[in-house]
Design a protein around this motif. Structure first.
Motif, PDB file in Angstrom:
ATOM      1  N   ASP A   1      24.106  37.281  52.585  1.00  0.00           N
ATOM      2  CA  ASP A   1      25.256  36.922  51.757  1.00  0.00           C
ATOM      3  C   ASP A   1      24.901  37.142  50.291  1.00  0.00           C
ATOM      4  O   ASP A   1      24.116  36.410  49.695  1.00  0.00           O
ATOM      5  N   ARG A   2      25.510  38.154  49.690  1.00  0.00           N
ATOM      6  CA  ARG A   2      25.237  38.517  48.300  1.00  0.00           C
ATOM      7  C   ARG A   2      26.468  38.337  47.418  1.00  0.00           C
ATOM      8  O   ARG A   2      26.538  38.860  46.301  1.00  0.00           O
ATOM      9  N   THR A   3      27.436  37.599  47.926  1.00  0.00           N
ATOM     10  CA  THR A   3      28.701  37.472  47.194  1.00  0.00           C
ATOM     11  C   THR A   3      28.551  36.742  45.868  1.00  0.00           C
ATOM     12  O   THR A   3      29.409  36.877  44.983  1.00  0.00           O
ATOM     13  N   SER A   4      27.473  35.953  45.701  1.00  0.00           N
ATOM     14  CA  SER A   4      27.278  35.243  44.435  1.00  0.00           C
ATOM     15  C   SER A   4      26.553  36.096  43.397  1.00  0.00           C
ATOM     16  O   SER A   4      26.530  35.740  42.216  1.00  0.00           O
ATOM     17  N   SER A   5      25.961  37.214  43.807  1.00  0.00           N
ATOM     18  CA  SER A   5      25.184  38.024  42.859  1.00  0.00           C
ATOM     19  C   SER A   5      25.775  39.411  42.622  1.00  0.00           C
ATOM     20  O   SER A   5      25.401  40.080  41.667  1.00  0.00           O
ATOM     21  N   ILE A   6      26.666  39.854  43.484  1.00  0.00           N
ATOM     22  CA  ILE A   6      27.272  41.184  43.341  1.00  0.00           C
ATOM     23  C   ILE A   6      28.794  41.031  43.322  1.00  0.00           C
ATOM     24  O   ILE A   6      29.359  40.341  44.177  1.00  0.00           O
ATOM     25  N   THR A   7      29.416  41.653  42.345  1.00  0.00           N
ATOM     26  CA  THR A   7      30.887  41.659  42.289  1.00  0.00           C
ATOM     27  C   THR A   7      31.385  42.974  42.895  1.00  0.00           C
ATOM     28  O   THR A   7      31.011  44.057  42.443  1.00  0.00           O
ATOM     29  N   VAL A   8      32.228  42.859  43.911  1.00  0.00           N
ATOM     30  CA  VAL A   8      32.732  44.042  44.613  1.00  0.00           C
ATOM     31  C   VAL A   8      34.228  44.186  44.332  1.00  0.00           C
ATOM     32  O   VAL A   8      34.985  43.227  44.453  1.00  0.00           O
ATOM     33  N   THR A   9      34.629  45.385  43.937  1.00  0.00           N
ATOM     34  CA  THR A   9      36.051  45.680  43.731  1.00  0.00           C
ATOM     35  C   THR A   9      36.369  47.010  44.413  1.00  0.00           C
ATOM     36  O   THR A   9      35.478  47.821  44.676  1.00  0.00           O
ATOM     37  N   THR A  10      37.617  47.216  44.700  1.00  0.00           N
ATOM     38  CA  THR A  10      38.032  48.473  45.353  1.00  0.00           C
ATOM     39  C   THR A  10      39.425  48.873  44.899  1.00  0.00           C
ATOM     40  O   THR A  10      40.243  48.017  44.539  1.00  0.00           O
ATOM     41  N   THR A  11      39.657  50.167  44.889  1.00  0.00           N
ATOM     42  CA  THR A  11      41.006  50.680  44.628  1.00  0.00           C
ATOM     43  C   THR A  11      41.756  50.903  45.935  1.00  0.00           C
ATOM     44  O   THR A  11      42.927  51.306  45.912  1.00  0.00           O
ATOM     45  N   ALA A  12      41.087  50.672  47.068  1.00  0.00           N
ATOM     46  CA  ALA A  12      41.735  50.851  48.372  1.00  0.00           C
ATOM     47  C   ALA A  12      42.564  49.619  48.711  1.00  0.00           C
ATOM     48  O   ALA A  12      42.247  48.500  48.316  1.00  0.00           O
ATOM     49  N   THR A  13      43.616  49.839  49.455  1.00  0.00           N
ATOM     50  CA  THR A  13      44.433  48.745  49.975  1.00  0.00           C
ATOM     51  C   THR A  13      43.856  48.320  51.314  1.00  0.00           C
ATOM     52  O   THR A  13      43.585  49.159  52.183  1.00  0.00           O
ATOM     53  N   LEU A  14      43.685  47.022  51.501  1.00  0.00           N
ATOM     54  CA  LEU A  14      43.096  46.498  52.727  1.00  0.00           C
ATOM     55  C   LEU A  14      44.181  45.922  53.611  1.00  0.00           C
ATOM     56  O   LEU A  14      45.093  45.234  53.155  1.00  0.00           O
ATOM     57  N   GLY A  15      44.035  46.203  54.921  1.00  0.00           N
ATOM     58  CA  GLY A  15      44.998  45.672  55.875  1.00  0.00           C
ATOM     59  C   GLY A  15      44.677  44.246  56.256  1.00  0.00           C
ATOM     60  O   GLY A  15      45.566  43.490  56.674  1.00  0.00           O
ATOM     61  N   ALA A  16      43.423  43.825  56.120  1.00  0.00           N
ATOM     62  CA  ALA A  16      43.018  42.460  56.464  1.00  0.00           C
ATOM     63  C   ALA A  16      41.672  42.194  55.814  1.00  0.00           C
ATOM     64  O   ALA A  16      40.906  43.108  55.497  1.00  0.00           O
ATOM     65  N   GLY A  17      41.359  40.914  55.608  1.00  0.00           N
ATOM     66  CA  GLY A  17      40.089  40.521  55.026  1.00  0.00           C
ATOM     67  C   GLY A  17      40.015  40.864  53.545  1.00  0.00           C
ATOM     68  O   GLY A  17      40.994  41.338  52.949  1.00  0.00           O
ATOM     69  N   THR A  18      38.871  40.605  52.944  1.00  0.00           N
ATOM     70  CA  THR A  18      38.646  40.926  51.531  1.00  0.00           C
ATOM     71  C   THR A  18      37.465  41.876  51.420  1.00  0.00           C
ATOM     72  O   THR A  18      36.585  41.916  52.284  1.00  0.00           O
ATOM     73  N   ILE A  19      37.429  42.599  50.331  1.00  0.00           N
ATOM     74  CA  ILE A  19      36.351  43.572  50.152  1.00  0.00           C
ATOM     75  C   ILE A  19      34.981  42.883  50.021  1.00  0.00           C
ATOM     76  O   ILE A  19      33.946  43.472  50.333  1.00  0.00           O
ATOM     77  N   ASN A  20      34.983  41.604  49.563  1.00  0.00           N
ATOM     78  CA  ASN A  20      33.729  40.838  49.489  1.00  0.00           C
ATOM     79  C   ASN A  20      33.062  40.673  50.843  1.00  0.00           C
ATOM     80  O   ASN A  20      31.850  40.448  50.921  1.00  0.00           O
ATOM     81  N   ASN A  21      33.841  40.751  51.910  1.00  0.00           N
ATOM     82  CA  ASN A  21      33.275  40.565  53.251  1.00  0.00           C
ATOM     83  C   ASN A  21      32.257  41.652  53.597  1.00  0.00           C
ATOM     84  O   ASN A  21      31.463  41.491  54.525  1.00  0.00           O
ATOM     85  N   LEU A  22      32.277  42.765  52.842  1.00  0.00           N
ATOM     86  CA  LEU A  22      31.275  43.810  53.080  1.00  0.00           C
ATOM     87  C   LEU A  22      29.859  43.350  52.741  1.00  0.00           C
ATOM     88  O   LEU A  22      28.888  43.944  53.201  1.00  0.00           O
TER      89      LEU A  22
END
Length: 588
Positions: free
Chosen positions: A303-324
């Motif tokens: 779990d690196r969600t507290s140290s890495i900020t993830v953003t995307t220009t893609a549209t997601l059908g479910a979940g969040t990009i942070n889940n990667l």
């Protein structure tokens, strides 16, 4: 004639002629020394008119002492008093008295009442002074001084002494002998000083240990110092002879500022006598850090969600990009996400934060089913504007398996990394479960042990009691090849109570492993064990189900280095379906 005769007769007729009492013409004189225990003698003096007898009365400060004798020996109670003797001369005419002149005040052989004392610091080169102490006995005593170092005579007859180097570690005393006219008293010694010390002097230079590489910690020994006492040490690290700010501990973590310079450490030793400094020999020239990316390094997986900020220009059908980057492999909106289908020219950006730069040379993309999302590139940047492409373009996802393992050559640390789609479209079929980085932080010089990953077939001997299917080999688990075939992977048959043993040739502390296979099948319950004799094995951590995910992590606490490690199946059966791609170890 008649008149004269008559007078005589009358006188004779009156009785005997009268006698005058004695009359002193020369006073009595006292001879001898007015010392306690020494005899004083009084002369009777000279008297007129005749003396039939003499009586003597000695007095000390006017008070009667002694007896009717012409001698007197002063006692201790007379000290400080003057002695006189009154002589009474008696004849028929009666008594008459005369007193002698007084003696000097009575004295006694000196007796010590307060011991001598030494003042000053017992340091080499520093002056010690002895007081005479306090003595009874009166008079004007003189004092003789004998200094001693550990009981041996040193110095001269003075009330001062300056310790020399030969006195180091010795205690100093001074024996004082008091002498007056009555004699010399019993010598009395002072209390001893503390052991003599000197300003510290270096005999063995400080020494630096450690590797002169950015991100490595150097240690400085204090060296060896003479001087005695309680010595404290202060440290100052220097780069090319210049003090490094705030680098005053016995250890120092090398930074980029020291690259290309030699390091020394100045040690200042201090005791009560003073301070002195000595400087170590210089290190080799500090070299830049060599980053060793590993999936085990911080930011690589979990779990690196507290140290890495993830953003995307893609549209997601479910979940969040942070889940990667949340460390979860579930095929659901809590652990994963999915793309809406048919999108192009999309990107996913990873920001490690201000002041943080990482070297990434590989990543693992895991999704729950096969499916592709077009052609993409992997890029890095430090300003989020100008990006550098790392490696070649690739198809994100796979048409045949549920993962993508990407690697490239990169030694540059970037704050920002980006997955950028260059052609094709996204697929909405698979859950996008996790993205793991092979990563290193050059600021701290992370080191990867050779046994962690890559081709380790020359370092580790791998054997198994399991039957390999599809002509696969068990040592393909450690060959660094992730090909899902007999040349790059292993494959179980369906069996139970099997084991896989790893002989590392020497003791290593393992605290975890990653198990990678191309499909999420399970292989029963297993344990991980360590041994140094290949006979008695110690269990590490708890039992676990082997498999069940494309990437499986097992970790445990361990501080013992073992040569042999074993995966041992305790129940269930192995699955022949997945290719067993690789096992990677976490080495402490």
């Amino acid at each position: 004639m008649l008149g004269f005769s008559l007078l005589v007769r009358l006188g004779m007729a009156g009785g005997a002629a009268s006698v005058s009492a004695p009359a002193n013409t020369v006073p009595p004189v006292i001879s001898g020394n007015a010392y306690v225990g020494s005899t004083l003698t009084a002369s009777a003096g000279t008297w007129a008119h005749g003396v039939d007898s003499y009586a003597y009365q000695w007095q000390a400060d006017g008070a009667d002492v002694g007896s009717n004798q012409n001698t007197y020996a002063p006692v201790s109670g007379d000290v400080g008093k003057v002695v006189t003797c009154t002589v009474t001369a008696t004849n028929a005419g009666g008594p008459a008295s005369a007193a002698s002149a007084a003696t000097a005040a009575v004295i006694a052989t000196p007796g010590n009442t307060v011991s001598p004392a030494i003042s000053g610091n017992a340091y080499v080169g520093s002056t010690l002074t002895a007081s005479a102490g306090t003595w009874s006995g009166g008079g004007s005593p003189t004092y003789a001084y004998q200094w001693k170092s550990n009981g041996s005579n040193v110095g001269v007859n003075q009330n001062t002494y300056v310790p020399v180097s030969g006195d180091l570690g010795h205690t100093i005393t001074c024996t004082v002998t008091a002498t007056n006219a009555a004699g010399s008293g019993t010598p009395v010694a002072s209390a001893a000083t503390a052991a003599v010390i000197a300003t510290p002097s270096n005999t063995v230079l400080p020494a630096i240990s450690g590797t002169a590489t950015q991100g490595q910690t150097l240690s400085c020994s204090a060296g060896t110092w003479s001087g005695g006492g309680s010595i404290s040490y202060a440290y100052q690290w220097k780069a090319d002879g210049t003090n490094i700010s705030a680098a005053t501990a016995s250890t120092y973590l090398l930074t980029a500022s020291e690259v290309g310079k030699v390091i020394t450490c100045a040690v200042t030793a201090t005791n009560a006598a003073g301070s002195a400094s000595a400087t170590s020999a210089a290190t080799a020239t500090v070299t830049p850090v060599v980053a060793n990316p590993s999936y085990w390094n911080a930011g690589g997986r979990g779990d690196r969600t507290s140290s890495i900020t993830v953003t995307t220009t893609a549209t997601l059908g479910a979940g969040t990009i942070n889940n990667l980057i949340d460390g979860g492999f579930g095929g659901n909106s809590t652990d994963a996400c999915w793309f809406d289908a048919g999108q192009s020219s999309r990107q996913i950006k990873f920001d490690f934060g201000a002041g943080v730069q990482k070297v990434i040379d590989a990543f693992r993309w895991v999704q729950d089913t096969s499916g592709t999302h077009g052609t993409w590139v992997f890029e890095g940047s430090n300003d989020d504007s100008s990006y550098t492409t790392i490696g070649s373009s690739f198809t994100l996802g796979s048409a045949s398996v549920a993962y993508l393992f990407f690697s490239a050559t990169n030694s540059t640390a970037y704050r920002y990394y980006k997955l950028r789609q260059t052609s094709g479209t996204t697929s909405s079929g698979p859950w996008l479960q996790e993205l793991e980085f092979r990563i290193a932080d050059p600021a701290i010089g992370e080191v990867r042990d050779a046994l962690v990953s890559g081709d380790r077939t020359s370092l580790i001997t791998t054997t198994t009691t399991a039957t390999m299917s599809l002509s696969a080999r068990i040592d393909n688990l450690i060959d660094g090849d992730f090909s899902a075939n007999a040349a790059g992977s292993a494959a179980f048959s369906s069996e139970s109570l099997r084991e896989i043993k790893f002989d590392l040739a020497s003791g290593k502390i393992l605290t975890g492993f990653l198990w990678l296979q191309d499909a999420p099948n399970t292989h029963g319950t297993w344990v991980f064990e360590g041994s140094n004799d290949d006979s008695a094995y110690t269990g590490l951590g708890s039992s676990f189900t082997l498999g069940g995910a494309i990437i499986q992590q097992q970790t445990w606490s361990n501080s013992t280095a073992y040569r042999y490690y074993k995966l041992r199946q305790t129940s269930g059966t192995t699955s022949s379906s997945p290719w067993l791609l690789e096992i990677e170890f976490r080495v402490a």
